[in-house]
Design a protein around this motif. Structure first.
Motif, mmCIF file in Angstrom:
data_model
loop_
_atom_site.group_PDB
_atom_site.id
_atom_site.type_symbol
_atom_site.label_atom_id
_atom_site.label_comp_id
_atom_site.label_asym_id
_atom_site.label_seq_id
_atom_site.Cartn_x
_atom_site.Cartn_y
_atom_site.Cartn_z
ATOM 1 N N MET A 1 -42.775 14.234 -2.514
ATOM 2 C CA MET A 1 -42.411 15.077 -1.371
ATOM 3 C C MET A 1 -40.917 15.415 -1.379
ATOM 4 S SD MET A 1 -44.071 16.530 0.886
ATOM 5 C CE MET A 1 -43.053 17.795 1.600
ATOM 6 N N THR A 2 -40.108 14.484 -1.858
ATOM 7 C CA THR A 2 -38.663 14.728 -1.912
ATOM 8 C C THR A 2 -38.362 15.843 -2.912
ATOM 9 O OG1 THR A 2 -38.406 12.390 -1.531
ATOM 10 C CG2 THR A 2 -36.455 13.568 -2.186
ATOM 11 N N MET A 3 -39.074 15.804 -4.034
ATOM 12 C CA MET A 3 -38.834 16.823 -5.066
ATOM 13 C C MET A 3 -39.291 18.196 -4.568
ATOM 14 S SD MET A 3 -40.110 14.660 -8.315
ATOM 15 C CE MET A 3 -39.126 15.430 -9.580
ATOM 16 N N ILE A 4 -40.418 18.165 -3.864
ATOM 17 C CA ILE A 4 -40.959 19.412 -3.316
ATOM 18 C C ILE A 4 -39.991 20.007 -2.294
ATOM 19 C CG2 ILE A 4 -42.780 20.185 -1.741
ATOM 20 C CD1 ILE A 4 -44.578 18.188 -3.219
ATOM 21 N N THR A 5 -39.385 19.117 -1.509
ATOM 22 C CA THR A 5 -38.426 19.588 -0.502
ATOM 23 C C THR A 5 -37.227 20.248 -1.189
ATOM 24 O OG1 THR A 5 -39.124 17.805 0.945
ATOM 25 C CG2 THR A 5 -37.053 18.883 1.499
ATOM 26 N N ALA A 6 -36.781 19.653 -2.292
ATOM 27 C CA ALA A 6 -35.647 20.252 -3.010
ATOM 28 C C ALA A 6 -36.015 21.657 -3.492
ATOM 29 C CB ALA A 6 -35.251 19.371 -4.198
ATOM 30 N N ALA B 1 -45.187 26.139 2.586
ATOM 31 C CA ALA B 1 -45.899 26.685 1.418
ATOM 32 C C ALA B 1 -45.987 25.616 0.321
ATOM 33 C CB ALA B 1 -45.190 27.935 0.909
ATOM 34 N N CYS B 2 -44.874 24.926 0.056
ATOM 35 C CA CYS B 2 -44.859 23.894 -0.991
ATOM 36 C C CYS B 2 -45.747 22.712 -0.602
ATOM 37 C CB CYS B 2 -43.436 23.381 -1.221
ATOM 38 S SG CYS B 2 -42.355 24.576 -1.992
ATOM 39 N N TYR B 3 -45.691 22.333 0.667
ATOM 40 C CA TYR B 3 -46.478 21.183 1.151
ATOM 41 C C TYR B 3 -47.973 21.479 1.021
ATOM 42 C CZ TYR B 3 -48.045 17.654 4.605
ATOM 43 O OH TYR B 3 -48.670 16.609 5.251
ATOM 44 N N ASP B 4 -48.373 22.666 1.450
ATOM 45 C CA ASP B 4 -49.796 23.044 1.351
ATOM 46 C C ASP B 4 -50.241 23.044 -0.098
ATOM 47 O OD1 ASP B 4 -49.903 23.271 4.037
ATOM 48 O OD2 ASP B 4 -49.948 25.466 4.111
ATOM 49 N N SER B 5 -49.390 23.571 -0.964
ATOM 50 C CA SER B 5 -49.748 23.631 -2.378
ATOM 51 C C SER B 5 -49.830 22.211 -2.968
ATOM 52 C CB SER B 5 -48.738 24.540 -3.079
ATOM 53 O OG SER B 5 -48.462 24.111 -4.337
ATOM 54 N N LEU C 1 -45.180 22.756 -9.123
ATOM 55 C CA LEU C 1 -43.940 22.521 -8.368
ATOM 56 C C LEU C 1 -42.954 21.708 -9.204
ATOM 57 C CD1 LEU C 1 -45.679 21.765 -4.972
ATOM 58 C CD2 LEU C 1 -44.065 23.633 -5.350
ATOM 59 N N LEU C 2 -43.491 20.758 -9.965
ATOM 60 C CA LEU C 2 -42.626 19.940 -10.824
ATOM 61 C C LEU C 2 -41.975 20.816 -11.904
ATOM 62 C CD1 LEU C 2 -41.565 17.128 -11.604
ATOM 63 C CD2 LEU C 2 -43.602 16.813 -13.018
ATOM 64 N N GLU C 3 -42.750 21.754 -12.447
ATOM 65 C CA GLU C 3 -42.174 22.668 -13.447
ATOM 66 C C GLU C 3 -41.039 23.480 -12.832
ATOM 67 O OE1 GLU C 3 -42.424 22.666 -16.717
ATOM 68 O OE2 GLU C 3 -43.668 20.937 -16.216
ATOM 69 N N GLU C 4 -41.259 23.952 -11.604
ATOM 70 C CA GLU C 4 -40.211 24.724 -10.917
ATOM 71 C C GLU C 4 -38.993 23.828 -10.674
ATOM 72 O OE1 GLU C 4 -41.664 26.843 -7.482
ATOM 73 O OE2 GLU C 4 -39.642 27.550 -6.934
ATOM 74 N N TRP C 5 -39.251 22.601 -10.257
ATOM 75 C CA TRP C 5 -38.151 21.634 -10.030
ATOM 76 C C TRP C 5 -37.346 21.468 -11.321
ATOM 77 C CZ3 TRP C 5 -36.203 17.151 -11.911
ATOM 78 C CH2 TRP C 5 -35.396 16.377 -11.075
ATOM 79 N N LYS C 6 -38.086 21.249 -12.434
ATOM 80 C CA LYS C 6 -37.393 21.011 -13.712
ATOM 81 C C LYS C 6 -36.600 22.236 -14.159
ATOM 82 C CE LYS C 6 -40.631 17.747 -15.783
ATOM 83 N NZ LYS C 6 -41.584 17.549 -16.881
#
Ligand code: BTN
Length: 329
Positions: free
Chosen positions: A160-165, A261-265, A274-279
């Motif tokens: 959730m922290t990564m998604i928030t970022a 949007a990120c939370y629902d996904s 989302l992890l790919e986007e984070w990276k």
């Protein structure tokens, strides 16, 4: 009633609306309208009044009032219940208090629902990661916490922290037109200086999450007066980067929309994307780094981040070490 009067005043900012018309539309007395106008003025709204013409709204205060945040907000649940404080110790503390103790009062129906937003102009005891404090002066940033109640297993809460970022990065890009980078684990940086910090806290029992509080601090005002001089070189703010003032209300709305949007996904199994986007926005990978933990400093090559958000570091002696917290430089 006050908010409905405000909506009428906002409907056409250029022109006057008569007191009589407000009374007719809302079915209230002239005295009641006048009293609400006074309250709005006390809150910082600039409202002109002319006996022959009525009232005209000329300026909205730079405050994070619930009615401003909720006006035009495109979310289903995030930010539908806004708890606003001028000054609070920490919005995370307040959100946890309102969430209820260990889920017990939740069952008794006494606690806040998923999506509640706690937001303040100033925090007197703002908290950061690793027990640090977070400087949060009046009106100089966005100090907010969102309450979530996902039905997920404890092991993935860190995601959730990564998604928030990712959500805050998208929101800043949309509202301010700049592309911040993510520094592991979850700082947002611009040209090497910190712009935003995220503190995720949770209450859980053995196998279930009672709630998660996602705390977000974004520096919006100029760094000169925002940050204690000894750390100015490490911190920045949106107005310092863009050279323009930032609409904090607009940014809060965008953060809530992107976060939802990120939370629902995430709940629907979309973490890999989302992890790919984070990276792809992370500036701590594939380089020689030092990771400082509470007790030691390790140096090595930052190989990857796994799905728990842990940083995989190939140490100088060839060993691969996993970090779940620490500071990378
Ligand atoms: C960090 O970078 O160490 C995390 C900083 C998190 C700051 C925010 S401001 C809103 C919320 N309330 C707090 O007390 N902390 C978080």
């Amino acid at each position: 009633m006050k908010n409905r009067i405000l909506e009428l005043l906002k409907f056409d900012r250029e022109s006057y609306i008569s007191g009589e018309e407000i009374c007719r539309i809302l079915g209230v007395s002239r005295t009641a309208v006048w009293k609400h106008i006074q309250v709005l003025r006390d809150e910082g709204y600039k409202i002109l009044s002319m006996p022959s013409k009525g009232y005209c709204l000329t300026a909205i205060p730079d405050r994070l009032y619930p009615e401003e945040i909720m006006s035009g907000l495109l979310t289903k649940s995030l930010g539908r219940d806004v708890r606003y404080f001028e000054i609070v110790d920490s919005t995370n503390n307040k959100a946890k208090e309102l969430a209820g103790f260990k889920g017990l009062s939740h069952e008794a129906g006494l606690t806040a629902a998923e999506g509640m937003l706690v937001i303040a102009e100033e925090q007197t005891g703002g908290r950061g990661r690793l027990g640090r404090s977070w400087h949060a002066p009046y009106g100089k940033g966005i100090w907010m916490s969102v309450l979530l109640r996902p039905q997920v297993c404890l092991e993935i809460v860190y995601q959730m922290t990564m998604i928030t970022a990712v959500a805050v990065m998208r929101a800043v890009r949309e509202v301010c037109g700049i592309a911040p980078e993510i520094k592991w684990p979850n700082d947002l940086q611009y040209e090497g200086k910190k712009l935003c910090g995220i503190l995720t806290e949770m209450s859980a029992e053995a196998d279930r999450v009672n709630y998660i509080v996602v705390g977000i601090g974004i520096n919006t005002a100029s760094a000169g007066d925002l940050i204690p001089p000894q750390i100015t070189h490490q911190m920045t703010s949106l107005s310092e980067i863009t050279g323009k003032p930032v609409s904090r209300v607009k940014l809060v709305q965008e953060v809530l929309q992107e976060l939802e949007a990120c939370y629902d996904s995430w709940l629907a199994g979309g973490f890999p994307e989302l992890l790919e986007e984070w990276k792809s926005h992370c500036n701590s990978l594939n380089r020689q780094v030092a990771v400082k933990t509470l007790h030691e400093v390790y140096t090595g090559w930052s190989m990857d981040v796994n799905s728990d958000g842990a940083l995989l570091l190939k140490l100088d002696n060839g060993e691969i070490k996993k970090f779940v917290s620490g500071d990378v430089s």
